[in-house]
Design an enzyme around this catalytic site. Structure first.
Site, PDB file in Angstrom:
ATOM      1  N   THR A  49       7.523  13.135 -45.764  1.00  0.00           N
ATOM      2  CA  THR A  49       8.282  13.089 -44.514  1.00  0.00           C
ATOM      3  C   THR A  49       9.427  12.099 -44.681  1.00  0.00           C
ATOM      4  O   THR A  49       9.607  11.516 -45.753  1.00  0.00           O
ATOM      5  CB  THR A  49       7.390  12.646 -43.340  1.00  0.00           C
ATOM      6  OG1 THR A  49       7.127  11.239 -43.460  1.00  0.00           O
ATOM      7  CG2 THR A  49       6.063  13.408 -43.333  1.00  0.00           C
ATOM      8  N   CYS A  50      10.172  11.876 -43.606  1.00  0.00           N
ATOM      9  CA  CYS A  50      11.292  10.944 -43.704  1.00  0.00           C
ATOM     10  C   CYS A  50      10.829   9.505 -43.892  1.00  0.00           C
ATOM     11  O   CYS A  50      11.610   8.654 -44.315  1.00  0.00           O
ATOM     12  CB  CYS A  50      12.190  11.054 -42.471  1.00  0.00           C
ATOM     13  SG  CYS A  50      11.328  10.809 -40.913  1.00  0.00           S
ATOM     14  N   ASN A  51       9.562   9.219 -43.596  1.00  0.00           N
ATOM     15  CA  ASN A  51       9.079   7.843 -43.688  1.00  0.00           C
ATOM     16  C   ASN A  51       8.017   7.614 -44.751  1.00  0.00           C
ATOM     17  O   ASN A  51       7.609   6.474 -44.959  1.00  0.00           O
ATOM     18  CB  ASN A  51       8.507   7.393 -42.336  1.00  0.00           C
ATOM     19  CG  ASN A  51       9.600   7.047 -41.364  1.00  0.00           C
ATOM     20  OD1 ASN A  51      10.574   6.392 -41.716  1.00  0.00           O
ATOM     21  ND2 ASN A  51       9.469   7.523 -40.136  1.00  0.00           N
ATOM     22  N   ARG A  52       7.564   8.665 -45.414  1.00  0.00           N
ATOM     23  CA  ARG A  52       6.517   8.467 -46.426  1.00  0.00           C
ATOM     24  C   ARG A  52       6.459   9.640 -47.400  1.00  0.00           C
ATOM     25  O   ARG A  52       6.802  10.777 -47.049  1.00  0.00           O
ATOM     26  CB  ARG A  52       5.146   8.288 -45.767  1.00  0.00           C
ATOM     27  CG  ARG A  52       4.562   9.529 -45.129  1.00  0.00           C
ATOM     28  CD  ARG A  52       3.238   9.256 -44.437  1.00  0.00           C
ATOM     29  NE  ARG A  52       3.434   8.334 -43.325  1.00  0.00           N
ATOM     30  CZ  ARG A  52       2.965   7.091 -43.290  1.00  0.00           C
ATOM     31  NH1 ARG A  52       2.243   6.628 -44.291  1.00  0.00           N
ATOM     32  NH2 ARG A  52       3.202   6.324 -42.250  1.00  0.00           N
ATOM     33  N   SER A 106       2.958   5.169 -38.305  1.00  0.00           N
ATOM     34  CA  SER A 106       4.314   5.714 -38.210  1.00  0.00           C
ATOM     35  C   SER A 106       5.330   4.628 -37.883  1.00  0.00           C
ATOM     36  O   SER A 106       4.988   3.575 -37.336  1.00  0.00           O
ATOM     37  CB  SER A 106       4.371   6.803 -37.135  1.00  0.00           C
ATOM     38  OG  SER A 106       3.544   7.882 -37.462  1.00  0.00           O
ATOM     39  N   GLU A 111       4.189   8.649 -32.086  1.00  0.00           N
ATOM     40  CA  GLU A 111       4.977   9.890 -32.122  1.00  0.00           C
ATOM     41  C   GLU A 111       4.087  11.052 -32.558  1.00  0.00           C
ATOM     42  O   GLU A 111       3.263  10.916 -33.455  1.00  0.00           O
ATOM     43  CB  GLU A 111       6.197   9.717 -33.036  1.00  0.00           C
ATOM     44  CG  GLU A 111       5.886   9.274 -34.459  1.00  0.00           C
ATOM     45  CD  GLU A 111       5.739  10.433 -35.423  1.00  0.00           C
ATOM     46  OE1 GLU A 111       5.910  11.581 -34.977  1.00  0.00           O
ATOM     47  OE2 GLU A 111       5.436  10.184 -36.591  1.00  0.00           O
ATOM     48  N   GLY A 186      21.879  19.754 -38.086  1.00  0.00           N
ATOM     49  CA  GLY A 186      20.477  20.095 -38.344  1.00  0.00           C
ATOM     50  C   GLY A 186      19.836  20.644 -37.089  1.00  0.00           C
ATOM     51  O   GLY A 186      19.826  19.983 -36.045  1.00  0.00           O
ATOM     52  N   GLY A 188      16.613  21.669 -36.851  1.00  0.00           N
ATOM     53  CA  GLY A 188      15.160  21.640 -36.948  1.00  0.00           C
ATOM     54  C   GLY A 188      14.547  20.907 -35.767  1.00  0.00           C
ATOM     55  O   GLY A 188      15.183  20.696 -34.727  1.00  0.00           O
TER      56      GLY A 188
END
Length: 484
Positions: A49-52, A106, A111, A186, A188
């Site tokens: 993901t964007c964070n992991r 997160s 979230e 984007g 999405g």
């Protein structure tokens, strides 16, 4: 539990490291297959993901060098990775997976998007054979725990996401979004959340761009009737317009705020683009919020006067301030996680003792039956009632003899005492005893009912003693044992 997890996240590694490890959706299946080809890795899945970016595996034995796999797969040197990687094993993996699925790990605590992302990675890995008898129960339990956290705490009571935090940042910069022009790159889920939040806070014009124009049109069509900050209907006061990708930079120059969330492999916005924007804007400032990993915005744009770029790591300060309202809920959620980890760990440890219990019972039963066959000629003159009494007596003896070692096996399994288990297996020669058919399938059903373990597979009598064959009374009916 031979679970091993290795990865990086927003806490352990800066964005420039995470984006080098990010795996786009189109490559996730191929990456997962590569992970499954590592020696000792029996099951595995990847969450990106964007964070992991995390690699979850079940290993036999737990000796796979996952760091070497990551180095080779991404062609990155050990020195560039090692300081930022974390590794968890056994029960630590259980706790981490439960926390991630429950959104406690997160950037924006609470979230809801992360649970969907975990489920997508799980489904893909399962479809190609990466999830089987070991990781499947873990992930299913993680999904259950995540629902429990959301149902029993208020951690998700208000809608938050990385996109909503990006909008909060934009509001801090401008004070108000009333009358502002926004471009979303984007279409999405992140783009949808950002568009909705921007409209609710009064943006007057929102352009939606996507490489596939039809997706931009589809997203734009979702917002008629959304209310703005002032209470008016956004569909009546705001312009929501899809634009084709070849017109992106023409419209970007008119935007006060650009929010980009594509995750393209190469930057979409570079320094030359930003310089052109500022010429057309006559130096009016522009704010670009890049919530994509890898980044959509070349960091060099920060050197263009009047253009201010914020990436996903810059959102952490805003997220931390929002977290102050969720501290109690997070603490309540951690209590649930701790309890669930203990329950799951104990369950898995108790299952580790099941094969030994089954083998012990079958071994003693084999001895009993062999002795009954050996003594058969000497028992031939007994009546049927007397033979039944002898049968019950020998079963009772086996039942009593197995009680103490079975209790020892249970304690050792629950405490993770492998040495004691090994001693018991050696004393009773259990390692070489053939496992009875169905033992594997019934192991799961044994969990939570260990008080009945001694009766598994072996029928046991109610009576604790049987009269001699000379004066035997009619024996009590045999009570069939049940599985754990």
């Amino acid at each position: 539990m031979n679970f091993v997890l290795i990865g990086v996240n927003h806490k352990s590694a800066p964005l420039q490291v995470r984006e080098r490890l990010a795996i786009p959706a189109a490559r996730l299946q191929e990456a997962t297959l590569s992970l499954l080809s590592v020696p000792c890795v029996r099951e595995g899945m990847i969450l990106s993901t964007c964070n992991r970016v995390e690699f979850l595996t079940y290993q036999e034995p737990a000796q796979a060098d996952l760091l070497e796999f990551i180095q080779n797969y991404f062609a990155i040197g050990k020195e560039a990775l090692h300081p930022y990687m974390y590794e968890y094993r056994a029960s630590e993996v259980v706790r981490h997976v439960f926390r991630v699925a429950s959104s406690l790990d997160s950037l924006v605590v609470g979230e809801p998007q992360i649970l969907g992302q975990v489920k997508e990675s799980y489904s893909l890995a399962r479809s190609i054979g990466g999830i089987n008898a070991n990781l499947d129960p873990l992930m299913q339990r993680a999904f259950t725990v995540a629902r429990k956290v959301r149902n029993q705490t208020s951690i998700g009571i208000s809608s938050v996401s990385i996109a909503s935090v990006a909008v909060d940042l934009a509001r801090k910069i401008f004070g108000s979004l009333q009358g502002k022009t926004v471009l979303l790159m984007g279409a999405g889920k992140m783009g949808e959340l950002a568009a909705r939040s921007m409209m609710q806070h009064g943006a007057s014009t929102i352009y939606i761009c996507n490489r596939t124009y039809e997706r931009a049109v589809e997203l734009a069509g979702k917002f008629p009737g959304v209310r703005s900050e002032s209470g008016s209907v956004a569909g009546q006061t705001a312009i929501v317009q899809p634009i084709s990708y070849d017109l992106l930079h023409q419209y970007a120059a008119t935007a006060d705020i650009i929010v980009s969330s594509t995750g393209a492999e190469n930057p979409i916005f570079n320094r030359a683009h930003a310089e052109q924007y500022m010429q057309r804007r006559k130096q009016r400032p522009m704010f670009i919020i890049d919530i994509a990993v890898p980044r959509d915005v070349d960091p060099e744009i920060n050197n263009v006067e009047g253009v201010f770029v914020y990436n996903i790591d810059d959102l952490q300060a805003v997220a931390v301030s929002n977290m102050s309202n969720r501290t109690k809920e997070a603490m309540d959620a951690e209590v649930i996680i701790r309890t669930e980890v203990e329950k799951y760990t104990q369950r898995m440890q108790s299952l580790n003792g099941v094969p030994s219990i089954v083998a012990l019972q079958q071994s003693l039963e084999d001895v009993r039956q062999n002795e009954m066959r050996r003594m058969a000629p000497r028992l031939a003159q007994l009546s049927s009632e007397q033979l039944q009494a002898v049968e019950q007596m020998t079963r009772a003896l086996v039942h009593k003899l197995q009680h103490a070692p079975i209790q020892a096996i249970k304690r050792a399994a629950q405490e993770g005492d492998r040495e004691t288990l090994a001693v018991i297996q050696t004393v009773f020669d259990l390692e070489h005893h053939e496992k009875p058919t169905g033992a594997t399938e019934t192991a799961e059903s044994m969990t939570g009912q260990s008080e009945q373990a001694e009766t598994a597979f072996i029928p046991t009598p109610d009576a604790t003693a049987v009269a001699s064959t000379d004066t035997a009374e009619k024996p009590a009916p045999v009570k069939e044992g049940s599985l754990l």
